[in-house]
Design an enzyme around this catalytic site. Structure first.
Site, PDB file in Angstrom:
ATOM      1  N   ASP A  88      48.921  52.696  49.088  1.00 57.80           N
ATOM      2  CA  ASP A  88      50.332  53.027  48.923  1.00 57.80           C
ATOM      3  C   ASP A  88      51.120  52.604  50.164  1.00 57.80           C
ATOM      4  O   ASP A  88      50.557  52.412  51.248  1.00 57.80           O
ATOM      5  CB  ASP A  88      50.431  54.549  48.703  1.00 57.80           C
ATOM      6  CG  ASP A  88      51.687  54.974  47.968  1.00 57.80           C
ATOM      7  OD1 ASP A  88      52.570  54.138  47.770  1.00 57.80           O
ATOM      8  OD2 ASP A  88      51.772  56.168  47.605  1.00 57.80           O
TER       9      ASP A  88
ATOM     10  N   ASP B 156      56.947  55.301  39.903  1.00 61.46           N
ATOM     11  CA  ASP B 156      56.646  56.735  39.896  1.00 61.46           C
ATOM     12  C   ASP B 156      57.261  57.411  38.691  1.00 61.46           C
ATOM     13  O   ASP B 156      57.002  58.584  38.436  1.00 61.46           O
ATOM     14  CB  ASP B 156      57.180  57.391  41.172  1.00 61.46           C
ATOM     15  CG  ASP B 156      56.236  57.163  42.331  1.00 61.46           C
ATOM     16  OD1 ASP B 156      55.144  56.614  42.109  1.00 61.46           O
ATOM     17  OD2 ASP B 156      56.594  57.528  43.468  1.00 61.46           O
TER      18      ASP B 156
HETATM   19  C1  DGJ Z   1      54.005  57.347  45.927  1.00 59.41           C
HETATM   20  C2  DGJ Z   1      53.182  56.858  44.774  1.00 59.41           C
HETATM   21  O1  DGJ Z   1      53.902  55.950  44.006  1.00 59.41           O
HETATM   22  C3  DGJ Z   1      52.705  58.053  43.972  1.00 59.41           C
HETATM   23  O2  DGJ Z   1      52.021  57.630  42.836  1.00 59.41           O
HETATM   24  C4  DGJ Z   1      51.864  58.922  44.838  1.00 59.41           C
HETATM   25  O3  DGJ Z   1      50.696  58.227  45.203  1.00 59.41           O
HETATM   26  C5  DGJ Z   1      52.636  59.349  46.068  1.00 59.41           C
HETATM   27  N1  DGJ Z   1      53.212  58.236  46.758  1.00 59.41           N
HETATM   28  C6  DGJ Z   1      51.763  60.107  47.022  1.00 59.41           C
HETATM   29  O4  DGJ Z   1      52.383  60.411  48.174  1.00 59.41           O
END
Ligand code: DGJ
Length: 731
Positions: free
Chosen positions: A480, A550
């Site tokens: 990430d 997300d």
């Molecule tokens: C952003 C990601 O897109 C989410 O899926 C998740 O992993 C969060 N970060 C975790 O902090």
């Protein structure tokens, strides 16, 4: 195949031709890019434009050789200084302070092995092949600066790539103000339609159509990533352009940092497209004998609107960008802990969730954020990559082994590029963060970015990840990256090289991911950047899939996935079924529809399977079976957009068709029901007109011709957000 004849260069794919020549003054003149032409020598010569001698007050670049004004000339690589007043592909500052370059043809070579950009991701071919790459060498007439233009051809997907390399062969330094990766100059009647993509967090890949006349259009990112604000992908072409109509060009950039794409239409109707590293965020000085290479750009042509561009780009990414063990493989169905537990990760909860998921047939458990250091919320602990044993009693290896005993693989989340001010790492090494001495760096999600351009920091970050991966049977990583770069400063870079930091940062990320794929060749890597803020072909060179967004709401996802799939194959798009009310928009949709929508991606779950309604949980085994039944088709098939809810506001429909056209799967989602409206006619796409098909669950056979031209009647389901799959097989 690439060929040369008497200074005429011809690049041919299965369905396109690209032609340019060296004019008498040594300028590379673009002649044609479009539908494949069977060209004779005379035919090529007839394409060379005739100079009208009525240049008015235009500047003539080389009066001895021609009356050409470069301001009106279609070129392969423009520079500033000799009368071309459009944006240049290359701009240099020489030791005497002058900015005028005059690159003319010197030599060329045609290679069997595809030429790769130095130290950057590059499209690859599985085998050597005659006429794969062309390198044109141009030399500035005064300084001894060399500009190499590198072209490569990918015949079967109708794609051509380009990149550029500058080498300082003189004795004085040369400063690069801009070096774009590609340029395409085409004649137009003064107007073009552009399709580009903008967005934000949770709203990635929103298509934007613009009509441009005699001015400049720009798409750009400046936060250090390719960004969710502006994907480097762009299409332009005739103003009537639509999904299935019109001649157009599609471009993408194999780069994950700041980029800029411009389309500029001049007074004579010349449209100039440029794409590359954003010039405002790159300053590099080449000392004698040093060189700099741009990222690679890919381009394709369509005479059938956006649809063909998508098909070409999908094939290109699938075959020539995505690499490694997972390239052609079905990916395991995963369950991710994020929306199930956020930071409240405990080994008992994890095991309970994994047990229930395994029972339903889910194959991979992914432990997302919250498992390390003092990570109880997003205010702290990035950089402290040791297992929090208060949360995970027994440690990580124990947990992984227990999950493995359930018959599931185990995966884990990292954000290796970041450092929290509240972390042991920052307390010990505040200098590890990108910052300008004496200025307080800006926060984003309460974190700073690690200065990965420093080898010491990069090695530290890599080792943190690798140590964890070596410690247990971890088969998947979600990498990430949750903020953009700001406050650009590095301890180690001298002041006159600070302008290289953004680019060096991207190279550092690539280096770390390459190292990781070399040390763990079977690892399934999924990139992510707060969703899809770094969804580009550069990242896909390292990870076969990227988390799209997300926003996991099925209806929002219809738009996000449609935008993403305009460019990238479904096999690369991370998509999950999540719980309702949806955590981002609060919408409630049927579990079944959520499954259909996630099927158009890598497929997985993002929910607490122990807490969802029994009636939802009971559907998971059937969804698992659905995934296995259709995944070959979804991963490898050709993707067609049929109806877009973003446009019609009522329903959405898209399909995938196998290469041999024997099987197809269409997904229909009625977003909003309409009263007193009985059925919709859906015109299927991509079938073979002459084949006959059966529709699963219905009696009878239909010809492909009928299904595509007369359409299929779909009865309106009662209610909103209802979906269905339409599965066809040849009879
Ligand atoms: C952003 C990601 O897109 C989410 O899926 C998740 O992993 C969060 N970060 C975790 O902090």
């Amino acid at each position: 195949m690439i060929t040369e004849n008497n200074g005429r260069f011809l690049i041919e794919t299965d369905h396109t031709s690209y032609l340019f020549y060296v004019d008498p003054a040594g300028f590379l003149t673009h002649l044609y890019y479009g539908e494949k032409l069977f060209l004779t020598e005379d035919g090529i010569d007839a394409m060379i434009p005739v100079i009208s001698n009525q240049n008015g007050c235009s500047i003539i670049a080389d009066q001895k050789e021609s009356t050409v004004s470069l301001d009106d000339w279609c070129q392969e690589a423009s520079s500033r200084g000799r009368g071309d007043l459009g944006q240049p592909m290359i701009e240099l500052v020489y030791a005497d302070g002058s900015r005028s370059s005059d690159f003319r043809f010197e030599s060329f070579r045609i290679e069997r092995i595809k030429e790769q950009p130095d130290g950057l991701p590059g499209a690859y071919k599985e085998e050597e092949q005659e006429g794969s790459s062309l390198v044109i060498v141009l030399r500035d007439q005064k300084s001894r600066t060399v500009l190499e233009l590198v072209y490569s051809v990918f015949e079967e997907c109708d794609c051509i790539t380009r990149f550029a390399r500058v080498r300082n062969e003189g004795e004085e330094p040369v400063r690069i103000l801009r070096l774009m990766s590609t340029q395409l100059d085409v004649r137009t009647d003064g107007q073009q339609k552009i399709l580009s993509f903008s967005g934000e967090w949770a709203r990635e890949m929103e298509p934007v159509e613009t009509i441009l006349s005699a001015s400049r259009f720009t798409v750009e990112s400046g936060g250090g990533t390719s960004s969710n604000k502006a994907n480097p992908f762009i299409i332009f072409g005739e103003t009537e352009l639509s999904e299935t109509y019109g001649q157009c060009y599609g471009f993408n950039l194999l780069y994950s940092g700041n980029h800029q794409e411009t389309l500029e239409i001049g007074g004579h109707g010349r449209a100039r497209f440029l794409s590359g590293i954003h010039p405002e965020f790159l300053e590099i000085t080449l000392q004698p004998l040093e060189s700099f290479c741009s990222p690679e750009a890919v381009q394709t042509f369509s005479d059938g609107g956006y649809q063909q561009i998508s098909l070409h780009m999908h094939a290109f990414v699938r075959e020539h960008i995505v690499r490694g063990y997972w390239k052609k493989k079905e990916r395991p169905i995963l369950i991710n802990s994020w929306e199930a537990m956020y930071f409240d990760v405990r080994e008992k909860k994890v095991l309970k969730l994994a047990k229930e998921a395994a029972k339903a047939g889910i194959e991979l458990f992914v432990l997302d954020d919250g498992w390390f250091g003092n990570r109880y919320d997003d205010n702290r602990a990035l950089g402290d990559w040791f297992v929090n044993e208060e949360k995970l009693k027994g440690g990580l290896k124990y947990l992984v082994d227990e999950v493995n005993k359930l018959g599931m693989k185990f995966g884990i989340w990292f954000e290796p590029e970041m450092i929290s001010p509240d972390s042991d790492l920052y307390r010990a090494h505040p200098d590890y963060a990108i910052a300008i001495p004496g200025r307080e760096p800006s926060l984003c999600r309460n974190q700073y970015v690690l200065d990965l351009t420093r080898k010491e920091v990069r090695d530290y970050a890599y080792e943190c990840v690798a140590k964890i991966l070596r410690s247990a049977n971890i088969e998947y990583v979600k990498w990430d990256m949750n903020r953009q770069l700001s406050d650009i400063g590095s301890l180690e870079l001298p002041a006159d090289q600070m302008g290289e930091l953004y680019h060096r940062y991207v190279l550092a990320v690539y280096e770390m991911q390459e190292r990781m794929m070399t040390e763990f060749p079977h690892l399934l890597l999924e990139n992510c950047s707060g969703g899809g803020a770094r969804f580009d072909p550069g990242m896909l060179y390292y990870s076969p899939q990227i988390w799209c967004s997300d926003d996991t709401d099925a209806i929002e996802r219809l738009k996000i996935q449609e935008g993403t799939a305009l460019i990238y194959p479904l096999s690369t798009m991370g998509a999950h079924v999540s719980d309702c009310p949806n955590h981002t928009v609060g919408r409630v949709t049927p579990f079944e529809t959520r499954g259909y929508v996630a099927l158009a991606g890598t497929f997985g779950y993002e929910l607490d399977v122990t807490k969802i309604p029994e009636s939802d949980r009971e559907q998971i085994p059937a969804q698992v079976a659905m995934y296995h039944k259709y995944n070959d088709l979804v991963r490898e098939g050709d993707y067609y957009r049929i109806a877009s809810y973003a446009e019609n506001h009522y329903f959405d429909c898209y399909g995938v068709v196998s290469k041999n056209k024997k099987e197809a799967l269409y997904t229909y989602v009625q977003v909003l029901n309409r009263p007193n409206y009985h059925s919709r006619r859906i015109y299927l796409k991509g079938l073979a007109a002459e084949k006959y098909y059966a529709i699963e669950g219905e009696d009878g056979t239909w010809s492909g011709e009928q299904l595509m031209n007369a359409g299929l009647l779909v009865q309106n389901p009662f209610g909103d957000f209802k979906g269905k799959l339409i599965h066809l097989t040849e009879v």
